[in-house]
Structures are given as structure tokens and as C-alpha cells.
Design a protein around this motif. Structure first.
Motif, PDB file in Angstrom:
ATOM      1  N   UNK A   1       0.814  -0.974   0.043  1.00 58.35           N
ATOM      2  CA  UNK A   1       0.427  -0.479  -0.068  1.00 58.35           C
ATOM      3  C   UNK A   1       0.575   0.968   0.055  1.00 58.35           C
ATOM      4  N   UNK A   2       0.271   2.438   0.328  1.00 54.21           N
ATOM      5  CA  UNK A   2       0.751   3.420  -0.104  1.00 54.21           C
ATOM      6  C   UNK A   2       1.008   4.103   1.434  1.00 54.21           C
ATOM      7  N   UNK A   3      -0.199   3.456   2.298  1.00 53.55           N
ATOM      8  CA  UNK A   3       0.095   3.657   3.296  1.00 53.55           C
ATOM      9  C   UNK A   3       0.963   3.450   4.013  1.00 53.55           C
ATOM     10  N   UNK A   4       1.450   3.729   5.487  1.00 57.17           N
ATOM     11  CA  UNK A   4       2.278   3.408   6.729  1.00 57.17           C
ATOM     12  C   UNK A   4       1.989   3.154   7.647  1.00 57.17           C
ATOM     13  N   UNK A   5       1.979   1.539   7.947  1.00 60.20           N
ATOM     14  CA  UNK A   5       1.657   2.008   9.783  1.00 60.20           C
ATOM     15  C   UNK A   5       2.270   2.153  11.141  1.00 60.20           C
ATOM     16  N   UNK A   6       1.581   2.991  11.666  1.00 66.81           N
ATOM     17  CA  UNK A   6       2.209   3.861  13.254  1.00 66.81           C
ATOM     18  C   UNK A   6       2.160   3.134  14.217  1.00 66.81           C
TER      19      UNK A   6
ATOM     20  N   UNK B   1      -8.358  -6.292  17.021  1.00 67.53           N
ATOM     21  CA  UNK B   1      -7.134  -4.597  17.228  1.00 67.53           C
ATOM     22  C   UNK B   1      -7.262  -3.580  16.165  1.00 67.53           C
ATOM     23  N   UNK B   2      -7.375  -2.410  16.474  1.00 67.40           N
ATOM     24  CA  UNK B   2      -7.540  -1.084  15.421  1.00 67.40           C
ATOM     25  C   UNK B   2      -5.798  -1.254  15.348  1.00 67.40           C
ATOM     26  N   UNK B   3      -5.568  -0.844  14.026  1.00 68.38           N
ATOM     27  CA  UNK B   3      -4.408  -0.402  13.695  1.00 68.38           C
ATOM     28  C   UNK B   3      -4.280   0.860  13.989  1.00 68.38           C
ATOM     29  N   UNK B   4      -3.295   2.134  13.936  1.00 75.53           N
ATOM     30  CA  UNK B   4      -2.766   3.047  13.395  1.00 75.53           C
ATOM     31  C   UNK B   4      -2.042   2.735  11.595  1.00 75.53           C
ATOM     32  N   UNK B   5      -2.753   3.540  11.285  1.00 71.83           N
ATOM     33  CA  UNK B   5      -1.951   3.933   9.621  1.00 71.83           C
ATOM     34  C   UNK B   5      -2.106   5.559   9.650  1.00 71.83           C
ATOM     35  N   UNK B   6      -1.202   5.818   8.341  1.00 71.57           N
ATOM     36  CA  UNK B   6      -0.782   6.395   7.747  1.00 71.57           C
ATOM     37  C   UNK B   6      -0.569   7.345   6.603  1.00 71.57           C
ATOM     38  N   UNK B   7      -2.083   7.320   6.078  1.00 74.91           N
ATOM     39  CA  UNK B   7      -2.323   7.711   4.776  1.00 74.91           C
ATOM     40  C   UNK B   7      -1.378   7.979   3.939  1.00 74.91           C
TER      41      UNK B   7
ATOM     42  N   UNK C   1      -5.509   7.351  10.064  1.00 78.85           N
ATOM     43  CA  UNK C   1      -6.815   6.219  10.163  1.00 78.85           C
ATOM     44  C   UNK C   1      -6.551   5.324  10.856  1.00 78.85           C
ATOM     45  N   UNK C   2      -7.542   4.978  11.297  1.00 73.84           N
ATOM     46  CA  UNK C   2      -7.433   3.519  12.377  1.00 73.84           C
ATOM     47  C   UNK C   2      -8.462   2.051  11.373  1.00 73.84           C
TER      48      UNK C   2
ATOM     49  N   UNK D   1      -6.439   2.636   2.653  1.00 76.50           N
ATOM     50  CA  UNK D   1      -6.507   4.008   2.362  1.00 76.50           C
ATOM     51  C   UNK D   1      -7.145   4.609   3.672  1.00 76.50           C
ATOM     52  N   UNK D   2      -7.548   5.919   3.816  1.00 74.68           N
ATOM     53  CA  UNK D   2      -8.078   6.923   4.756  1.00 74.68           C
ATOM     54  C   UNK D   2      -9.431   7.205   4.403  1.00 74.68           C
ATOM     55  N   UNK D   3     -10.343   7.281   4.931  1.00 73.73           N
ATOM     56  CA  UNK D   3     -11.587   7.363   4.030  1.00 73.73           C
ATOM     57  C   UNK D   3     -12.091   8.550   3.876  1.00 73.73           C
ATOM     58  N   UNK D   4     -11.133   9.427   3.614  1.00 72.49           N
ATOM     59  CA  UNK D   4     -10.964  10.797   2.762  1.00 72.49           C
ATOM     60  C   UNK D   4     -10.937  10.218   1.371  1.00 72.49           C
TER      61      UNK D   4
END
Ligand SMILES: [Zn+2]
Length: 69
Positions: A18-23, A32-38, A44-45, A58-61
Motif C-alpha cells: 500500500x501507499x500507507x504507513x503503519x504507525x 485490534x485496530x491499527x493506526x495507519x498514516x495514509x 486512520x484506524x 487508504x483513509x476514509x477521505x
């Protein structure tokens, strides 16, 4: 075949697929919900299951949850 996911493997998967990053720095299980950075900069979680299986990478935006066309 029961693949055991660790936070490191998930981070690697996220980086490769993906183009996202895991935070998040800890992983406790599928629910468990993980925190990502789009890629757009928004955080987003999401559970890893949704991220991986439902292609919600990706995030919901960028990707609104309800796709009505
Ligand atoms: Zn986004």
C-alpha cells in the motif's frame, strides 16, 4: 496454514502493498485496530483484517467506506 502476524510483518506488508504507513507499534490480534498514516497525510484506524482482506488501504477521505455508484 495459520500465518502468525507480528507487528514487524504487518509493517512490512503495509509498506509493500500500500501507499500507507503503519504507525502502531504493537499488535495484539485480529480485532485490534491499527493506526495507519495514509499517503495523503491523514491518520486512520483499521483492523489489519480489513486492511488486508477488504482492500481498505487508504483513509476514509481517499476511499469513502460506502461506495455507491
Ligand atoms: Zn488519504
Amino acid at each position: 496454514m495459520n500465518k502468525k502476524w507480528t507487528i514487524d510483518k504487518i509493517r512490512e506488508y503495509v509498506a509493500k502493498n500500500s501507499e500507507s504507513k503503519l504507525l502502531s507499534t504493537e499488535y495484539h490480534g485480529f480485532s485490534q485496530k491499527l493506526l495507519f498514516k495514509c499517503s495523503c497525510g491523514q491518520n486512520f484506524e483499521k483492523t489489519f483484517t480489513k486492511f488486508k482482506t477488504n482492500n481498505q488501504r487508504k483513509c476514509e477521505v481517499c476511499v469513502p467506506p460506502r461506495e455507491s455508484r
